[in-house]
Design a protein around this motif. Sequence first.
Motif, PDB file in Angstrom:
ATOM      1  N   LYS A  91      53.413 -16.049 -46.123  1.00 25.18           N
ATOM      2  CA  LYS A  91      52.038 -15.549 -46.165  1.00 25.18           C
ATOM      3  C   LYS A  91      51.046 -16.706 -46.173  1.00 25.18           C
ATOM      4  CE  LYS A  91      49.171 -12.378 -48.937  1.00 25.18           C
ATOM      5  NZ  LYS A  91      49.148 -11.537 -50.170  1.00 25.18           N
ATOM      6  N   GLN A  92      51.316 -17.711 -46.985  1.00 28.99           N
ATOM      7  CA  GLN A  92      50.432 -18.864 -47.064  1.00 28.99           C
ATOM      8  C   GLN A  92      50.469 -19.680 -45.778  1.00 28.99           C
ATOM      9  OE1 GLN A  92      48.169 -19.579 -49.209  1.00 28.99           O
ATOM     10  NE2 GLN A  92      47.612 -21.588 -48.383  1.00 28.99           N
ATOM     11  N   LEU A  93      51.645 -19.834 -45.204  1.00 32.20           N
ATOM     12  CA  LEU A  93      51.788 -20.573 -43.956  1.00 32.20           C
ATOM     13  C   LEU A  93      50.955 -19.941 -42.847  1.00 32.20           C
ATOM     14  CD1 LEU A  93      53.408 -22.779 -42.309  1.00 32.20           C
ATOM     15  CD2 LEU A  93      55.025 -20.951 -41.793  1.00 32.20           C
ATOM     16  N   LEU A  94      51.036 -18.642 -42.715  1.00 31.33           N
ATOM     17  CA  LEU A  94      50.297 -17.946 -41.663  1.00 31.33           C
ATOM     18  C   LEU A  94      48.791 -17.975 -41.907  1.00 31.33           C
ATOM     19  CD1 LEU A  94      52.776 -14.963 -41.289  1.00 31.33           C
ATOM     20  CD2 LEU A  94      52.307 -16.686 -39.538  1.00 31.33           C
ATOM     21  N   LYS A  95      48.403 -18.003 -43.149  1.00 28.83           N
ATOM     22  CA  LYS A  95      46.977 -18.058 -43.473  1.00 28.83           C
ATOM     23  C   LYS A  95      46.366 -19.404 -43.111  1.00 28.83           C
ATOM     24  CE  LYS A  95      43.642 -17.336 -47.241  1.00 28.83           C
ATOM     25  NZ  LYS A  95      42.823 -16.395 -46.471  1.00 28.83           N
ATOM     26  N   THR A  96      47.147 -20.463 -43.169  1.00 29.35           N
ATOM     27  CA  THR A  96      46.619 -21.802 -42.902  1.00 29.35           C
ATOM     28  C   THR A  96      46.810 -22.240 -41.454  1.00 29.35           C
ATOM     29  OG1 THR A  96      48.691 -22.730 -43.753  1.00 29.35           O
ATOM     30  CG2 THR A  96      46.849 -22.582 -45.284  1.00 29.35           C
ATOM     31  N   ALA A  97      47.475 -21.433 -40.641  1.00 27.55           N
ATOM     32  CA  ALA A  97      47.591 -21.739 -39.210  1.00 27.55           C
ATOM     33  C   ALA A  97      46.244 -21.524 -38.531  1.00 27.55           C
ATOM     34  CB  ALA A  97      48.655 -20.849 -38.568  1.00 27.55           C
ATOM     35  N   CYS A  98      46.029 -22.168 -37.396  1.00 28.49           N
ATOM     36  CA  CYS A  98      44.802 -21.924 -36.639  1.00 28.49           C
ATOM     37  C   CYS A  98      45.030 -20.914 -35.520  1.00 28.49           C
ATOM     38  CB  CYS A  98      44.226 -23.218 -36.085  1.00 28.49           C
ATOM     39  SG  CYS A  98      45.230 -24.001 -34.812  1.00 28.49           S
ATOM     40  N   LEU A  99      46.304 -20.600 -35.230  1.00 29.61           N
ATOM     41  CA  LEU A  99      46.642 -19.617 -34.207  1.00 29.61           C
ATOM     42  C   LEU A  99      48.095 -19.214 -34.403  1.00 29.61           C
ATOM     43  CD1 LEU A  99      46.107 -18.085 -31.477  1.00 29.61           C
ATOM     44  CD2 LEU A  99      46.895 -20.164 -30.312  1.00 29.61           C
ATOM     45  N   THR A 100      48.360 -17.917 -34.232  1.00 30.74           N
ATOM     46  CA  THR A 100      49.736 -17.416 -34.227  1.00 30.74           C
ATOM     47  C   THR A 100      49.998 -16.714 -32.905  1.00 30.74           C
ATOM     48  OG1 THR A 100      49.804 -17.104 -36.636  1.00 30.74           O
ATOM     49  CG2 THR A 100      51.372 -15.835 -35.326  1.00 30.74           C
ATOM     50  N   VAL A 101      51.116 -17.051 -32.282  1.00 31.85           N
ATOM     51  CA  VAL A 101      51.586 -16.341 -31.089  1.00 31.85           C
ATOM     52  C   VAL A 101      52.929 -15.734 -31.462  1.00 31.85           C
ATOM     53  CG1 VAL A 101      52.183 -16.481 -28.651  1.00 31.85           C
ATOM     54  CG2 VAL A 101      50.401 -17.979 -29.586  1.00 31.85           C
ATOM     55  N   SER A 102      53.053 -14.415 -31.320  1.00 29.10           N
ATOM     56  CA  SER A 102      54.208 -13.752 -31.912  1.00 29.10           C
ATOM     57  C   SER A 102      54.634 -12.524 -31.120  1.00 29.10           C
ATOM     58  CB  SER A 102      53.871 -13.319 -33.347  1.00 29.10           C
ATOM     59  OG  SER A 102      54.933 -12.582 -33.932  1.00 29.10           O
ATOM     60  N   THR A 103      55.916 -12.247 -31.175  1.00 31.83           N
ATOM     61  CA  THR A 103      56.408 -10.937 -30.771  1.00 31.83           C
ATOM     62  C   THR A 103      55.887  -9.897 -31.760  1.00 31.83           C
ATOM     63  OG1 THR A 103      58.398 -11.317 -32.094  1.00 31.83           O
ATOM     64  CG2 THR A 103      58.507 -11.893 -29.755  1.00 31.83           C
ATOM     65  N   ASP A 104      56.063  -8.624 -31.426  1.00 31.41           N
ATOM     66  CA  ASP A 104      55.686  -7.536 -32.325  1.00 31.41           C
ATOM     67  C   ASP A 104      56.594  -7.591 -33.548  1.00 31.41           C
ATOM     68  OD1 ASP A 104      54.960  -5.177 -33.552  1.00 31.41           O
ATOM     69  OD2 ASP A 104      55.922  -3.876 -32.075  1.00 31.41           O
TER      70      ASP A 104
END
Length: 296
Positions: free
Chosen positions: A206-219
């Motif tokens: 949760k913290q990792l994703l919050k501090t990213a500037c962009l996420t590219v992901s499958t569903d």
Amino acid sequence: MKRVGIIRFSALGDIASTIPVVRACKYPPTLITSPIGQALYQDECDSFVVMRNKSVREGFRALSEIWRNHFDVIVDLQSNDRSRAMTALALTRRVNSKGTNQQQQTTKILADIAHRTDCFNPIDMSPESREKSFIVLNVGSSEKWISKRLPDCKWIEFAEKLKDRFELPFVMTGSAEELEYVQHIARLIPGKIEVAAGKTTIPELKQLLKTACLTVSTDSGPMHLSAVQKTPTIGIFGATNWIRSAPFGPWSVALFDRTYFATNHPPASSQLIVGDYYTNIRIEDGLDHLGLYLDQ
């Protein structure tokens, strides 16, 4: 102060999509959830009723906790047979999905349910700026949902374009069971790469994703968890419904192959069979759509 119970079980993505609704509650709610939900919300909620399994015995144990809480209202965001039975036996006011528009993004459906009470503020749709830190690539899926996995060449193509545009490192997330596949993709793509798959707890993810500037992901669960925390998110769809399962917020976008799906309609039901769903998806389309949020 009203006592509000919120029910949400299921997988990580389903529970994560509830976060904007829980945050909009006017009163500190009690979350009636699974151990995954408790881990995800440990920094959001102080009160839980945790269903540790699906047994009848565990259901009655949880129901006894619900009775002791004397809720003024229970907001059933799960709205399946089990949650409807529990809320009926809770002997208090309850609201669920009956009569809501199901042909919209999941968090909007959940918000419509919650707003049948007077216990919730409007959902917060204000964007947040992000430092140019790193880009999360969430490439995997469970073995059951291998149909969500893109051809290797698409991740190579996406990574090359992201590297050329941003010159930022990649962090690759996923579960322990996805680790071998994630490592395989990591060996193929260019750039500086950290493989975090199988190494993070739910709060750490949760913290990792919050501090990213962009996420590219499958569903996936990480896609939803990224989006509800206002991280610009590009969801890649083909085997599943990109209308209902789209990532949350104007800082997110769902991409699908407009050649394969020429009518712009998602599959009538989720496809477990691997198909040619992703060939013509262009990551540039997602980046252009999110330009305002990526340039902040």
